[in-house]
Structure formats: structure tokens, C-alpha cells
Enzyme design. Structure first.
Site, PDB file in Angstrom:
ATOM      1  CG  ASP A   7      -7.226  -6.723  -4.561  1.00  0.00           C
ATOM      2  OD1 ASP A   7      -7.165  -5.710  -4.015  1.00  0.00           O
ATOM      3  OD2 ASP A   7      -6.260  -7.520  -4.852  1.00  0.00           O
TER       4      ASP A   7
HETATM    5  C1  BGC Z   1      -3.825  -5.196  -4.211  1.00  0.00           C
HETATM    6  C2  BGC Z   1      -4.051  -5.782  -2.913  1.00  0.00           C
HETATM    7  C3  BGC Z   1      -4.155  -4.676  -1.907  1.00  0.00           C
HETATM    8  C4  BGC Z   1      -5.249  -3.677  -2.286  1.00  0.00           C
HETATM    9  C5  BGC Z   1      -5.572  -2.451  -1.538  1.00  0.00           C
HETATM   10  C6  BGC Z   1      -4.728  -4.111  -4.619  1.00  0.00           C
HETATM   11  O1  BGC Z   1      -4.523  -3.579  -5.704  1.00  0.00           O
HETATM   12  O2  BGC Z   1      -4.050  -6.430  -5.147  1.00  0.00           O
HETATM   13  O3  BGC Z   1      -2.919  -6.767  -2.306  1.00  0.00           O
HETATM   14  O4  BGC Z   1      -4.425  -5.115  -0.656  1.00  0.00           O
HETATM   15  O5  BGC Z   1      -4.941  -3.148  -3.643  1.00  0.00           O
HETATM   16  O6  BGC Z   1      -4.449  -1.515  -1.490  1.00  0.00           O
END
Ligand code: BGC
Length: 765
Positions: free
Chosen positions: A289
Site C-alpha cells: 500500500d
Molecule cells: C489506500 C489504498 C489505496 C492507495 C492508493 C492508500 O492510502 O490505503 O486503499 O489504494 O492509497 O491510492
């Protein structure tokens, strides 16, 4: 005269056969891919291989403390494998062209959080789940893929399949709710909707299932917090939806931020290698993530070099934004801390994904201005979004048939959420064009027609405290503040309300009060709005509460005092008109909760499929000493799982089983007759639950095992049938074997988990 139809659609009990790995022979297409990738990798330097593991952000939506820099020069050097949060064929073409000038011309993969629709934004995932309508949900993913791929994308960070049972956690809005079975069904259809039958088609997206794993169990509902969980709960309740999405063919998976039993997921070898690869046989790639790798420093696992090596070795193939892989892995190889084969493995999986997407054949296959012009926000998509939204609303209360509203007289539309467009589509709607979204006031006025006069007043600020309102209206989802005193704003609203025949109060959460980093400890309607509601009720006029919510909310006082409550979640770009459709009865509400609504926040986490304990509360009791209960509130939820009313009523009768014993290889059929006993046509979601009464491990008091959504004309009856096989009764026992144990079971059927009829049977082995 009652008409009886025999409904032949049988609930599909396709719950997987445990978590065993499936081995497949290498087919010619795969051989061709292997040959291509072997040849490409033989030409790659270690830097180029590490470059493939680097995922950067294009900056259209940032959710972490770091952002990617000098992207173009890194791409030119082959230091980037993929990019997310960048859209439009023009920008993507320009960026892909840079990759095409790099030494080996390896195309980039382009991702984004296309979570509930693209520009045609659909209701938030928690709302979509409330439709219990799998074909509909699949179609929302299909439309999202069509639009996003038309705008240059080929990879979506969806579906989010985290089971969530803590209403304080803001990200409960992004998933399907508390139930493992329903969550698994939805996970599958979403992957199918995004990926279609052919990942290489230019109108499909590769799915990235998230967040692996157990993110929804963050302690105290505080985002990014620790999870600590037994294997029993993990395997039986939290892991199945991820597995279901992968079995449906999802090409990638995103690791969660949280610590799992002492090892954060990003560095958790047991999770990412033993479970994901060895037990489940997953063949796609794993992305971290946002800054998940570098956050391991804060988790206390070491410096950037250490945590990057740990993450790769655990099984995280791609590093989102941290650039820990890019800046440290080569050195770790030199020092013998990381084997080159580990980099090769990760690189190969990412190249394979690009190959499957057809990017090596044509890196610009998703870059068509023509498609972007013709396939996004089409009238058909908007029509579908409006119909979809209406199917997600949940009618929580409707005394004295307050709803539907008449198309005459004057309606006072009051509340801080009545006239704000940017708060209609909900969290993760980065692509929504706010200028094209009607506010509730606009939508309602359009749907109401000429014979209804709609008058409006603000009534209250969103939250009395200006600072808190700022936090709650992030990402441009502003609600202008009115600096008059609370009393003055309410007084003005009451004057407006007094001129009306009926009051519609648009209250609740603003769109950014749920979603990422939006945990709350008070999950009620903010106090200043409640004061407004009380003042509106005092006018003596009928009041309809149109509740905006991204989570289960505490509504005890409202449920006791307001005659009608329609929970509209965040319904997407066409929410306003869909709310109008339901308020005026053009559409009959049919949504049912997929999360339990508690009486108060102290009951949280509250979910229907809990264990019985050794001291359960006797059904009829509110409090009993030395039982598992509270002094100050009963154990009951305010609104149970599966609950939702309609403008008509349904009767359940003749619930029976084909036999009271089930043997392996056989099936039982459950029959129930559902009759529409009201005056209008309606849809009903018929739910089937089981309980395993005696086992070698403790089993939940109820488990959803099937559901069907049926449509009935007034007076019409249908017999709904469900099949039950041994497979449906399996669970992971204390040895983590997926088994069904002989013995007594109960089967329940009903309109929600509380109001059920029951019968018994025995599994005989
Ligand atoms: C979130 C994810 C997301 C990613 C990219 C993160 O902060 O937890 O769900 O896909 O950002 O935007």
C-alpha cells in the site's frame, strides 16, 4: 387471487473447498508468455529489474506523507514499473512514450483507485452491498472498467474486500460490510466485472484485491492500527473474501498497512508466502500500500534498507511510493541480504501482468481520445447509476406511511447536506466531476415536478466545531460555514419548515467523515444537526430523515422520535435524483443492511455471527446478572444485519426442508413461500442462515449461507428454494482442516437475521 410462481433460481452455494492450492499444467499461451519474458529478463540489468518493482504516484490523489518526485527522468532510466493516480489518454500517452524511449521499452502499468465507478460514480461499496444484487454490482464494476480504460487506465485498486465489524473505522464504507459469505460473493463478481473474460481487451482493468489482510479489524476502529487475531477467526471469517477474489482470477493483490499478530502485513512472510502462495497458489503480483514499505520503519522493524529487504523477502513484489526497493535493494544484493532470484521472481510477476494486459503488444492500447469522449458519463451509464443508487437505499423506519411523499403541496428541505454537490458521491470518488452532480435540492426539485413547491434552509452547520468540520470536509468536499449562532440558523429553518406540509431533513455525515483516515468515536449524527432535527420535530409536521452515512450510525433517539428514516449512504453522481425517485415512490426501496447498526458505540464491534459464549443472555431478558451482557443497554442492535423496509410488506410462510437429514453427496432443499401482502410491487431479499449446534470448535450463532432477491407484484407469491450441501457446512477446525462435522444444525430463513423462522436437520456421516 394469489398467484404462485415457482422460482427456479437456486442459491449458488459455491463456497470454496478449503484453501488448497490448485496446480495447473502449463498451457501453450503460458509457454509463449514464459518464452517472451525469459528473453526480456535475460536482457535486463539488476537496476532495470528493480525499476519494475517501483510504483510511483502521478499525484492526482495522495493519501500518504510522501509523494513521488522526478517521475519522468526515472521512467526514462527504466526505474519505474507502474504509475497510479494519473488519468486521461493524453497524459498517459505522454508518460508511456517516455517509457517507450527507455533502453528496453518496457511499458508502464497505469493504476488508480476506481472503487465505485469512475466518472459515473456509483454508490459507495457499503451501499452497493446493501442492494444484495450480484448482477447489478458486477455491472457497476463493468461500467467502471469501461470508463476507466477509456480514460487510459488498465489497473484498479479494487475490490476492497476487508470484512469490517467496527463502525468506528471509516473504511467500513469501502467494503461490503461484516459478512464473510456475502463479502465473498461480491468480491467474485467485482473481479469478473473489472477483468471480464479477457484482460488484454482494451476495455478491461486488472483488479487489485485489497487490503491483504485483516485491515478491517484494526483495533478500536482507528485507521492503520494493529490487528491481532486467532487463526480460527482469520480462516473462517476474514480470509475467505480475499481468497474468493483471487479464485475469481484477480491479477494482483495489495498488502494492508496493519500489523498482524506482531508482524506488519508488508513484511509478513507467513501471510504473503505461506498462505498466499503456498496454500492458495496465487500466481499474480503483490503490491504494497501507499508507503507501506517505508512505514515499517515506524512499525519498528529497522531502517529503509532493512525493511525493504524484509518486504521483498516476505513476498511484497511492488513498492508503492516508498522507493525503498529502488534505493536499497541493489546494495542488499551486494551484501548478500537479498538473493537476485527474489528480485527476479517479483520482476517476472509484474512483467507477466503487463503481458496479460496486452501492453507489450501495444503499450498505447488504452489511450484513445475517441473512447474517452464517447464512453464516459454516457446517458446510459447515468441512467444505470440512478437506478443503482435507488436499489441501495435502506428504509429504516416508515411510520404512518410518511413515505412515499405526495406530489403536491410544499416540502421544506432542510439541513447542511441538502445543497452540496461535492458530498453526494462519497469517499474515493476522485474522478467525479462535481459540476455535473446535482445537489439534493436540485435533484428533488427536478423529480418532484411542477405541482410541488420545495423550499430550503441550511438549518445547521455540519459540525458546531469549525476545526472538526475542516477535518470532516477534506479533499474539496466543502460545506460553507454559516457564522451565525446555532440558534439563529435553527430559527430560520423552523420558520421555513412552518410554511411546509412535510419536512425532509438531509442530515448525517459529510462524505469525508468515512473512508480512509476518517475514524470516529462518536458515530451519531453530529450534535448541532440533532438539535436542528429536534426543533423540526417540534413543529408537529411530518419529518423524513434522509440520512447520509458511510458507516453504521447510532440512531436510537432518531429511531424513537422521527417517523421516517431513509438511509441513502453516498449514492454517487445520480444520488440526488435517485433519492427523489424513492421519496416520491417512483422506486420502492429494497436495500438491506450488510452491517449491524448498534444502539450505542459502546456495543461496537457488534455483528450478528458472534459466538454464543458460555453465558449467553436468555432471549427474553434485557439484563441478567452473571450473563454476557451490559448493565446499561441490551445486547440487541438497533437495526440488525439484513434489515430494511419497503413500501410494501412481505409474508414468509411454509418454510420446510426436503428432509431432516443430510448425507454427504446429497443435498437438502429448503422451501419458503414469500407473499407480497401490500399494495405496491416490491423487491425482497430472502436470507438463509444456518447454525452448527455442536462442533469440535465453537461456531457462530448464525451464518449467512444464501440469499435471493425476488420481485413480487401486490398479492403475488413465490416459492423460493435454497439448496444445502455438506460443502456449505464446512469450516476450518482447530487443525485448520476444512471440514463439516456430523450433528445437529438449524436453518433459518427471514427478511433479516433477527426475524427468522427455523427448522432443524442432522448431518449424518
Ligand atoms: C489506500 C489504498 C489505496 C492507495 C492508493 C492508500 O492510502 O490505503 O486503499 O489504494 O492509497 O491510492
Amino acid at each position: 387471487m394469489k398467484k404462485i410462481n415457482f422460482l427456479l433460481v437456486i442459491a449458488a452455494f459455491t463456497f470454496n473447498t478449503g484453501f488448497a492450492q490448485q496446480k495447473k499444467a502449463v498451457n501453450p499461451a503460458q509457454q509463449k508468455m514464459n518464452t517472451f519474458i525469459n528473453s526480456l529478463m535475460s536482457k535486463m540489468t539488476i537496476d532495470e529489474k528493480i525499476g519494475q518493482l517501483n510504483l510511483v504516484t502521478g499525484g492526482e490523489a495522495n493519501t500518504g506523507s510522501a509523494v513521488s518526485t522526478a517521475i519522468e527522468s526515472k521512467i526514462a532510466k527504466g526505474n519505474v514499473g507502474g504509475i497510479f493516480s494519473m488519468t486521461t489518454p493524453a497524459k498517459i500517452r505522454k508518460t508511456q512514450e517516455i517509457a517507450m524511449k527507455s533502453r528496453l521499452k518496457i511499458p508502464l502499468i497505469f493504476g488508480q483507485d476506481v472503487i465505485h465507478g469512475y466518472k459515473t460514480t456509483f454508490p459507495i461499496p457499503l451501499a452497493l452491498a446493501a442492494s444484495w444484487d450480484l448482477p447489478l454490482i458486477e455491472k457497476t464494476a463493468r461500467v467502471a472498467a469501461q470508463e476507466a480504460s477509456a480514460d487510459g487506465l488498465n489497473w484498479t485498486f479494487s475490490p476492497m474486500v476487508d470484512i469490517a465489524r467496527d463502525a468506528r473505522w471509516g473504511r467500513i464504507a469501502e467494503g461490503s460490510g461484516e459478512d464473510t459469505y456475502l463479502g465473498s460473493q461480491i468480491a467474485k463478481v467485482m473481479v469478473r466485472g473489472y477483468q471480464g473474460n479477457d484482460l488484454a481487451a482494451n476495455n478491461t482493468l486488472m483488479a487489485c484485491v485489497k487490503h491483504f489482510a485483516l485491515y478491517g479489524a484494526s483495533e478500536a476502529g482507528r485507521d492503520y492500527n494493529t490487528t491481532d487475531m486467532s487463526l480460527d477467526r482469520m480462516y473462517n471469517e476474514y480470509l475467505p473474501p480475499y481468497k474468493a477474489a483471487l479464485d475469481a482470477g484477480a491479477g494482483s493483490i495489495m498488502v494492508s498497512f496493519n500489523d498482524i499478530n506482531g508482524v506488519p502485513a508488508t513484511a509478513n512472510k507467513w501471510l504473503l508466502t505461506d498462505v498466499l502462495r503456498k496454500q492458495w497458489g496465487f500466481k499474480g503480483f503483490v503490491a504494497s500500500d501507499y508507503t507501506g514499505v517505508s512505514e515499517l520503519i515506524n512499525h519498528g522493524l529497522g531502517d529503509l534498507k532493512t525493511v525493504s529487504a524484509l518486504s521483498l523477502k516476505a513476498g511484497t513484489d511492488m513498492d508503492m511510493v516508498s522507493e525503498g526497493y529502488l534505493t536499497t535493494l541493489k546494495q542488499s544484493v551486494k551484501e548478500g541480504k537479498v538473493a537476485i532470484t527474489q528480485i527476479d521472481n517479483a520482476c517476472r510477476l509484474i512483467l507477466e501482468a503487463k503481458y496479460k494486459l496486452g501492453l507489450f503488444d501495444d503499450p498505447f492500447r488504452y489511450c484513445s481520445e475517441e473512447r474517452a469522449k464517447n464512453e464516459i458519463l454516457t446517458p446510459e451509464n447515468l441512467k444505470f447509476a440512478r437506478e443503482t443508487a435507488a436499489k441501495t437505499f435502506v428504509l429504516l423506519k416508515n411510520d404512518n406511511q410518511t413515505l412515499p411523499l405526495k406530489r403536491s403541496g410544499t416540502i421544506a428541505l432542510i439541513g447542511p447536506l441538502a445543497n452540496t454537490a461535492s458530498n453526494m458521491p462519497g469517499t474515493w470518488s476522485v474522478n467525479a466531476d462535481m459540476s455535473k452532480i446535482p445537489t439534493l435540492l436540485q435533484g428533488l426539485t427536478e423529480v418532484a415536478g411542477k405541482n410541488v413547491k420545495i423550499i430550503h434552509a441550511l438549518g445547521s452547520n455540519l459540525i458546531a466545531d469549525a476545526n472538526q468540520q475542516t477535518y470532516a470536509t477534506a479533499h474539496g468536499r466543502d460545506i460553507p460555514r454559516d457564522n451565525r449562532s446555532e440558534e439563529e440558523i435553527i430559527e430560520e429553518a423552523v420558520k421555513t419548515a412552518n410554511k411546509a406540509d412535510v419536512i425532509v431533513a438531509a442530515l448525517g455525515e459529510a462524505s469525508e467523515m468515512s473512508g480512509e483516515s476518517s475514524s470516529r468515536t462518536d458515530i451519531g449524527i453530529p450534535e448541532t444537526q440533532k438539535k436542528l432535527l429536534a426543533a423540526l420535530l417540534k413543529t408537529g409536521k411530518p419529518v423524513v430523515l434522509v440520512l447520509f452515512a458511510g458507516r453504521p450510525m447510532t440512531l436510537k433517539w432518531e429511531s424513537e422520535n422521527v417517523p421516517a428514516i431513509l438511509n441513502v449512504w453516498f449514492g454517487g453522481v445520480e444520488a440526488a435524483k435517485a433519492i427523489g425517485d424513492v421519496l416520491f415512490g417512483d422506486a420502492n426501496p429494497s436495500g438491506k443492511l450488510t452491517v449491524t447498526f448498534p444502539q450505542n458505540v459502546g456495543q461496537v464491534p457488534l455483528y450478528y455471527s458472534h459466538k454464543n459464549t458460555g453465558r449467553p443472555l436468555a432471549d427474553e431478558k434485557w439484563f441478567f446478572r452473571f450473563r454476557s451482557n451490559y448493565l446499561d443497554v441490551s445486547n440487541e442492535p438497533l437495526y440488525p444485519f439484513g434489515y430494511g423496509l419497503s413500501y410494501t410488506t412481505f409474508d414468509y410462510s411454509n418454510f420446510k426442508l426436503s428432509s431432516n437429514t443430510l448425507k454427504p453427496e446429497q443435498k437438502l432443499t429448503a422451501y419458503v413461500t414469500i407473499t407480497n401482502t401490500g399494495k405496491v410491487a416490491g423487491e425482497e431479499i430472502v436470507q438463509l442462515y444456518t447454525r452448527d449446534l455442536v462442533g469440535t470448535s465453537t461456531r457462530p450463532v448464525k451464518e449467512l449461507k444464501g440469499f435471493q432477491k425476488i420481485s413480487l407484484q401486490p398479492g403475488e407469491s413465490k416459492v423460493v428454494t435454497f439448496n444445502i450441501t455438506e460443502e456449505d457446512l464446512k469450516f476450518f477446525n482447530s487443525d485448520l482442516k476444512f471440514v463439516a462435522e456430523a450433528g445437529d444444525f438449524k436453518v433459518f430463513v427471514g427478511p433479516n437475521v433477527r426475524d427468522v423462522k427455523e427448522v432443524d436437520f442432522k448431518l449424518v456421516k
